[in-house]
Design a protein around this motif. Sequence first.
Motif, PDB file in Angstrom:
ATOM      1  N   GLU A  15       0.817  -1.212   0.000  1.00  0.00           N
ATOM      2  CA  GLU A  15       0.000   0.000   0.000  1.00  0.00           C
ATOM      3  C   GLU A  15       0.851   1.263   0.000  1.00  0.00           C
ATOM      4  OE1 GLU A  15      -2.300  -0.582   3.535  1.00  0.00           O
ATOM      5  OE2 GLU A  15      -3.906  -1.621   2.464  1.00  0.00           O
ATOM      6  N   GLU A  16       2.140   1.110   0.290  1.00  0.00           N
ATOM      7  CA  GLU A  16       3.036   2.261   0.317  1.00  0.00           C
ATOM      8  C   GLU A  16       3.757   2.467  -1.011  1.00  0.00           C
ATOM      9  OE1 GLU A  16       4.326   2.708   4.936  1.00  0.00           O
ATOM     10  OE2 GLU A  16       5.381   1.132   3.809  1.00  0.00           O
ATOM     11  N   ILE A  17       3.356   1.714  -2.039  1.00  0.00           N
ATOM     12  CA  ILE A  17       3.998   1.796  -3.351  1.00  0.00           C
ATOM     13  C   ILE A  17       3.016   2.343  -4.381  1.00  0.00           C
ATOM     14  CG2 ILE A  17       5.171   0.548  -5.185  1.00  0.00           C
ATOM     15  CD1 ILE A  17       6.707   0.664  -2.496  1.00  0.00           C
ATOM     16  N   VAL A  18       3.344   3.482  -4.958  1.00  0.00           N
ATOM     17  CA  VAL A  18       2.548   4.093  -6.028  1.00  0.00           C
ATOM     18  C   VAL A  18       3.320   3.936  -7.327  1.00  0.00           C
ATOM     19  CG1 VAL A  18       1.487   6.206  -6.902  1.00  0.00           C
ATOM     20  CG2 VAL A  18       1.618   5.813  -4.424  1.00  0.00           C
ATOM     21  N   PHE A  19       2.717   3.329  -8.321  1.00  0.00           N
ATOM     22  CA  PHE A  19       3.365   3.251  -9.625  1.00  0.00           C
ATOM     23  C   PHE A  19       3.262   4.603 -10.327  1.00  0.00           C
ATOM     24  CE2 PHE A  19       2.739  -1.525  -9.585  1.00  0.00           C
ATOM     25  CZ  PHE A  19       4.098  -1.800  -9.562  1.00  0.00           C
ATOM     26  N   THR A  20       4.373   5.031 -10.932  1.00  0.00           N
ATOM     27  CA  THR A  20       4.421   6.302 -11.658  1.00  0.00           C
ATOM     28  C   THR A  20       5.147   6.064 -12.981  1.00  0.00           C
ATOM     29  OG1 THR A  20       6.580   7.000 -10.797  1.00  0.00           O
ATOM     30  CG2 THR A  20       4.631   7.507  -9.439  1.00  0.00           C
ATOM     31  N   ARG A  21       5.295   7.128 -13.756  1.00  0.00           N
ATOM     32  CA  ARG A  21       6.071   7.019 -15.000  1.00  0.00           C
ATOM     33  C   ARG A  21       7.574   6.958 -14.717  1.00  0.00           C
ATOM     34  NH1 ARG A  21       6.521  10.800 -18.288  1.00  0.00           N
ATOM     35  NH2 ARG A  21       5.703  12.528 -17.048  1.00  0.00           N
TER      36      ARG A  21
END
Length: 408
Positions: A84-90
């Motif tokens: 939950e602490e990982i946000v996928f980005t570019r």
Amino acid sequence: MNIEAVREQFPILHQQVNGHPLVYLDSAASSQKPRSVIDAVSRYYELDHSNVHRGVHTLGSRATDAYEGAREKVAKFLNAKSAEEIVFTRGTTTALNLVASSYARTVCKEGDEIVITPMEHHANLIPWQQAAKATGATLKYIPLQPDGTVSLADVEQTVTPNTKVVAMTHVSNVLGVVNPIKEVTAIARKNGAVMVVDGAQSTPHMKVDVQDLDCDFYAFSGHKMCGPTGIGALYGKKELLSNMEPIEYGGEMIDFVDLYESTWKESPYRFEGGTPIIAGAVGLGAAIDFLEQIGLDEIDKHEKKLAAYAYDKLSTIEDVTIYGPKTNRVGLVTFNLGDIHPHDVSTVLDSYGIAIRAGHHCAQPLMRWLNVSATARASFYLYNNEEEIDRLVDGLIRTKEFFGHAIG
């Protein structure tokens, strides 16, 4: 680590450029991809492609499992408490902009401070410039030591109780220096500030433990660590992400939408509006598998050996200036060859099949601190060897002979 066995797994390395075997020394800009990553992305598109979190059919389930499985791999790779602490980005740039826009612009006000260093990549500098302008906060810089390192005494003096954000690169993409992130985080924490880390140049090369570092945010890019382009991630402590507003709106990131009001999903999904970078995440997961199979400690050891070898070899060439400390550096060496412009150096080396980076490396303030307009940079990764550094040295000697009149 068996370097030849590693090299065999990178198809792009087995070619000739301008009639010479390719020597790729530009991994700090973007690393090459092993066959396992290429195959993972291809296999996803051939067999499993669908949109995620939406369809109830088999392909939708496979795609969702692959996408969320990659998130789990990233969390484990960084030793986050949960996925939950990982946000996928570019990539790193998007991740840092997310923190600057969603967090800093909310918590900062006139009289507050944002603290960074002059060695930052533009991606970890311009977002803070803009956040300071938008909020009235003061942007402050930790001074650099003559060798380009950061002194903890200077950090203590620069960070104050008015500081709300400290942002620092883990590893300089120009100097190669490894910054004392854990110690800087402790100073930031003591003053009530959050710690934001640009991990673009560290994550591919060394074991990263965000819980040990105790940083609040950590950003990195997949394409620098054997993964695909266009995918990266932001680690953020759950309590911070949960209180941040999204900066991109649309499908998938919503909980409920009415004609005049909407609510958001919990993090990290509120920050992943629209169709996400599914194939990129799959490739990133495969890259993590590949790196962990070899071992980050082994990669770190190999690169430091190459960096020391390159530093010593380049130092034997008259008129070469090397920037950054001799020790405490990762696998890159930034230099200039007399008065020859780095672009000319790179062009001549390319004629011998040697690929390096030349320019300001998206670090113009650091170039001014070094009192140069540009530099050349040779960067190494797990697939490079000493023979390639020898070819670099030979190429620089030939370059010097060709431009002999320019040496001064």
